[in-house]
Design a protein around this motif. Structure first.
Motif, PDB file in Angstrom:
ATOM      1  N   LEU A  63       0.814  -1.203   0.000  1.00  0.00           N
ATOM      2  CA  LEU A  63       0.000   0.000   0.000  1.00  0.00           C
ATOM      3  C   LEU A  63       0.854   1.262   0.000  1.00  0.00           C
ATOM      4  N   TYR A  64       1.940   1.272   0.790  1.00  0.00           N
ATOM      5  CA  TYR A  64       2.696   2.507   0.995  1.00  0.00           C
ATOM      6  C   TYR A  64       4.172   2.431   0.626  1.00  0.00           C
ATOM      7  N   ASN A  65       4.695   1.285   0.234  1.00  0.00           N
ATOM      8  CA  ASN A  65       6.117   1.135  -0.058  1.00  0.00           C
ATOM      9  C   ASN A  65       6.378   1.510  -1.523  1.00  0.00           C
ATOM     10  N   ILE A  66       6.745   2.771  -1.755  1.00  0.00           N
ATOM     11  CA  ILE A  66       6.911   3.283  -3.120  1.00  0.00           C
ATOM     12  C   ILE A  66       7.958   2.493  -3.889  1.00  0.00           C
ATOM     13  N   VAL A  67       9.069   2.135  -3.245  1.00  0.00           N
ATOM     14  CA  VAL A  67      10.125   1.390  -3.942  1.00  0.00           C
ATOM     15  C   VAL A  67       9.612   0.015  -4.356  1.00  0.00           C
ATOM     16  N   ILE A 146      27.453   1.070  -4.969  1.00  0.00           N
ATOM     17  CA  ILE A 146      27.196   1.495  -3.579  1.00  0.00           C
ATOM     18  C   ILE A 146      26.058   0.673  -2.972  1.00  0.00           C
ATOM     19  N   ALA A 147      25.073   0.293  -3.785  1.00  0.00           N
ATOM     20  CA  ALA A 147      23.971  -0.539  -3.282  1.00  0.00           C
ATOM     21  C   ALA A 147      24.494  -1.868  -2.748  1.00  0.00           C
ATOM     22  N   LYS A 148      25.557  -2.373  -3.352  1.00  0.00           N
ATOM     23  CA  LYS A 148      26.138  -3.649  -2.924  1.00  0.00           C
ATOM     24  C   LYS A 148      27.110  -3.490  -1.763  1.00  0.00           C
ATOM     25  N   ASP A 149      27.732  -2.293  -1.649  1.00  0.00           N
ATOM     26  CA  ASP A 149      28.751  -2.090  -0.604  1.00  0.00           C
ATOM     27  C   ASP A 149      28.772  -0.623  -0.190  1.00  0.00           C
ATOM     28  N   LYS A 150      28.022  -0.291   0.864  1.00  0.00           N
ATOM     29  CA  LYS A 150      27.920   1.109   1.282  1.00  0.00           C
ATOM     30  C   LYS A 150      29.204   1.634   1.924  1.00  0.00           C
ATOM     31  N   ASP A 151      30.128   0.752   2.260  1.00  0.00           N
ATOM     32  CA  ASP A 151      31.395   1.186   2.864  1.00  0.00           C
ATOM     33  C   ASP A 151      32.522   1.327   1.843  1.00  0.00           C
ATOM     34  N   LEU A 181      21.420   9.694  -3.483  1.00  0.00           N
ATOM     35  CA  LEU A 181      22.458   9.152  -2.619  1.00  0.00           C
ATOM     36  C   LEU A 181      22.477   9.949  -1.325  1.00  0.00           C
ATOM     37  N   GLU A 182      22.716   9.251  -0.219  1.00  0.00           N
ATOM     38  CA  GLU A 182      22.847   9.897   1.083  1.00  0.00           C
ATOM     39  C   GLU A 182      24.210   9.537   1.648  1.00  0.00           C
ATOM     40  N   LYS A 183      24.778  10.467   2.389  1.00  0.00           N
ATOM     41  CA  LYS A 183      26.103  10.229   2.940  1.00  0.00           C
ATOM     42  C   LYS A 183      26.069  10.516   4.431  1.00  0.00           C
ATOM     43  N   ASP A 184      26.617   9.591   5.215  1.00  0.00           N
ATOM     44  CA  ASP A 184      26.728   9.753   6.667  1.00  0.00           C
ATOM     45  C   ASP A 184      28.187   9.527   7.005  1.00  0.00           C
ATOM     46  N   GLY A 185      28.953  10.610   7.128  1.00  0.00           N
ATOM     47  CA  GLY A 185      30.397  10.490   7.298  1.00  0.00           C
ATOM     48  C   GLY A 185      30.988   9.950   6.017  1.00  0.00           C
ATOM     49  N   GLU A 186      31.657   8.812   6.097  1.00  0.00           N
ATOM     50  CA  GLU A 186      32.228   8.181   4.908  1.00  0.00           C
ATOM     51  C   GLU A 186      31.308   7.114   4.313  1.00  0.00           C
ATOM     52  N   THR A 187      30.241   6.802   5.030  1.00  0.00           N
ATOM     53  CA  THR A 187      29.307   5.769   4.565  1.00  0.00           C
ATOM     54  C   THR A 187      28.302   6.365   3.587  1.00  0.00           C
ATOM     55  N   MET A 188      28.150   5.709   2.448  1.00  0.00           N
ATOM     56  CA  MET A 188      27.176   6.150   1.440  1.00  0.00           C
ATOM     57  C   MET A 188      26.087   5.101   1.315  1.00  0.00           C
ATOM     58  N   MET A 189      24.859   5.567   1.089  1.00  0.00           N
ATOM     59  CA  MET A 189      23.741   4.649   0.881  1.00  0.00           C
ATOM     60  C   MET A 189      22.755   5.265  -0.090  1.00  0.00           C
ATOM     61  N   LEU A 190      22.045   4.419  -0.784  1.00  0.00           N
ATOM     62  CA  LEU A 190      21.040   4.884  -1.727  1.00  0.00           C
ATOM     63  C   LEU A 190      19.788   5.315  -0.976  1.00  0.00           C
ATOM     64  N   SER A 191      19.218   6.441  -1.399  1.00  0.00           N
ATOM     65  CA  SER A 191      17.907   6.843  -0.900  1.00  0.00           C
ATOM     66  C   SER A 191      16.863   5.965  -1.586  1.00  0.00           C
ATOM     67  N   ASP A 192      15.610   6.125  -1.208  1.00  0.00           N
ATOM     68  CA  ASP A 192      14.551   5.380  -1.906  1.00  0.00           C
ATOM     69  C   ASP A 192      14.575   5.732  -3.400  1.00  0.00           C
ATOM     70  N   PHE A 193      14.795   6.999  -3.717  1.00  0.00           N
ATOM     71  CA  PHE A 193      14.860   7.403  -5.112  1.00  0.00           C
ATOM     72  C   PHE A 193      16.052   6.750  -5.815  1.00  0.00           C
ATOM     73  N   GLY A 194      17.175   6.672  -5.128  1.00  0.00           N
ATOM     74  CA  GLY A 194      18.346   5.991  -5.690  1.00  0.00           C
ATOM     75  C   GLY A 194      18.064   4.536  -5.983  1.00  0.00           C
ATOM     76  N   ARG A 195      17.305   3.886  -5.098  1.00  0.00           N
ATOM     77  CA  ARG A 195      16.934   2.485  -5.324  1.00  0.00           C
ATOM     78  C   ARG A 195      16.033   2.349  -6.539  1.00  0.00           C
ATOM     79  N   ILE A 196      15.191   3.339  -6.786  1.00  0.00           N
ATOM     80  CA  ILE A 196      14.331   3.328  -7.975  1.00  0.00           C
ATOM     81  C   ILE A 196      15.175   3.547  -9.229  1.00  0.00           C
ATOM     82  N   LEU A 197      16.189   4.421  -9.128  1.00  0.00           N
ATOM     83  CA  LEU A 197      17.032   4.732 -10.290  1.00  0.00           C
ATOM     84  C   LEU A 197      17.779   3.504 -10.818  1.00  0.00           C
ATOM     85  N   VAL A 198      18.080   2.543  -9.954  1.00  0.00           N
ATOM     86  CA  VAL A 198      18.837   1.375 -10.413  1.00  0.00           C
ATOM     87  C   VAL A 198      17.934   0.232 -10.894  1.00  0.00           C
ATOM     88  N   LEU A 199      16.637   0.464 -10.944  1.00  0.00           N
ATOM     89  CA  LEU A 199      15.716  -0.568 -11.432  1.00  0.00           C
ATOM     90  C   LEU A 199      15.964  -0.856 -12.898  1.00  0.00           C
TER      91      LEU A 199
END
Length: 199
Positions: A63-67, A146-151, A181-199
């Motif tokens: 119902l609510y999970n856009i990805v 980055i989706a496979k390895d955020k570090d 893409l979101e960055k927390d210090g040196e760690t990178m992770m895909l946002s929900d939009f980033g996850r959609i972009l790699v579809l």
């Protein structure tokens, strides 16, 4: 050639209008995993009205999970033969479901014939633009890495993509600004939009 309508549903009027307006041959409905009484009633109305003249398929989605909705929609789009025309109706259903379908249509813009919204009062079909995502193939590869390895480090990414570290930093900056893409210090992770972009 088959004309396929991929649509969200809560009420039935837009599906009937699109089916008549574009001479649709097949309808695929994104239904809730647990449809409420109103949705069930409208699914039945679509079945009763169109089911005798065309194939109607129902695909349960969150119902609510856009990805998840976008992912399921991309899978549906990819399963439709290239020779067929694909119409998208985002009129009905909860907003996250409509947005998930819209994002999937953008992810596969070349496969889509028309994206539409139908007005409730006049049943006018409004054609929406077929936009696509403004990232290049290397940026998409960077997101997949980055989706496979955020570090992973920028240097490791540069090695994998065979580009300079400077270009990697520029792409990372652009993808952060693009909200992919979101960055927390040196760690990178895909946002929900980033996850959609790699579809």
């Amino acid at each position: 050639m088959t004309k396929v309508l991929l649509a969200t549903i809560y009420t039935h009027y837009s599906i009937i209008a699109m089916s008549n307006g574009y001479s649709i041959n097949e309808v695929i409905l994104l239904v809730d995993k647990e449809p409420n009484e109103t949705m069930q009633k409208n699914i039945q109305l679509v079945d009763d009205t169109l089911g005798t003249i065309m194939k109607i398929k129902k695909v349960p989605t969150d119902l609510y999970n856009i990805v998840d909705i976008a992912t399921k929609s991309v899978e549906i789009i990819d399963s439709i033969p290239e020779k067929d025309q694909l119409y998208i109706d985002i009129t009905s259903g909860r907003k996250p479901k409509s947005l998930g379908l819209l994002f999937a249509a953008y992810a596969r813009a070349k496969r889509i014939t028309k994206i539409c919204y139908v007005t409730e009062d006049t049943k006018q079909i409004i054609k929406l633009p077929k936009m696509n995502y403004a990232i290049n193939a290397t940026q998409k590869e960077l997101l997949e890495i980055i989706a496979k390895d955020k570090d992973i480090t920028a240097l490791q990414i540069a090695d994998k993509l065979n580009i300079t570290k400077g270009i990697v930093y520029r792409y990372i900056k652009e993808l952060i600004e693009f909200d992919a893409l979101e960055k927390d210090g040196e760690t990178m992770m895909l946002s929900d939009f980033g996850r959609i972009l790699v579809l």
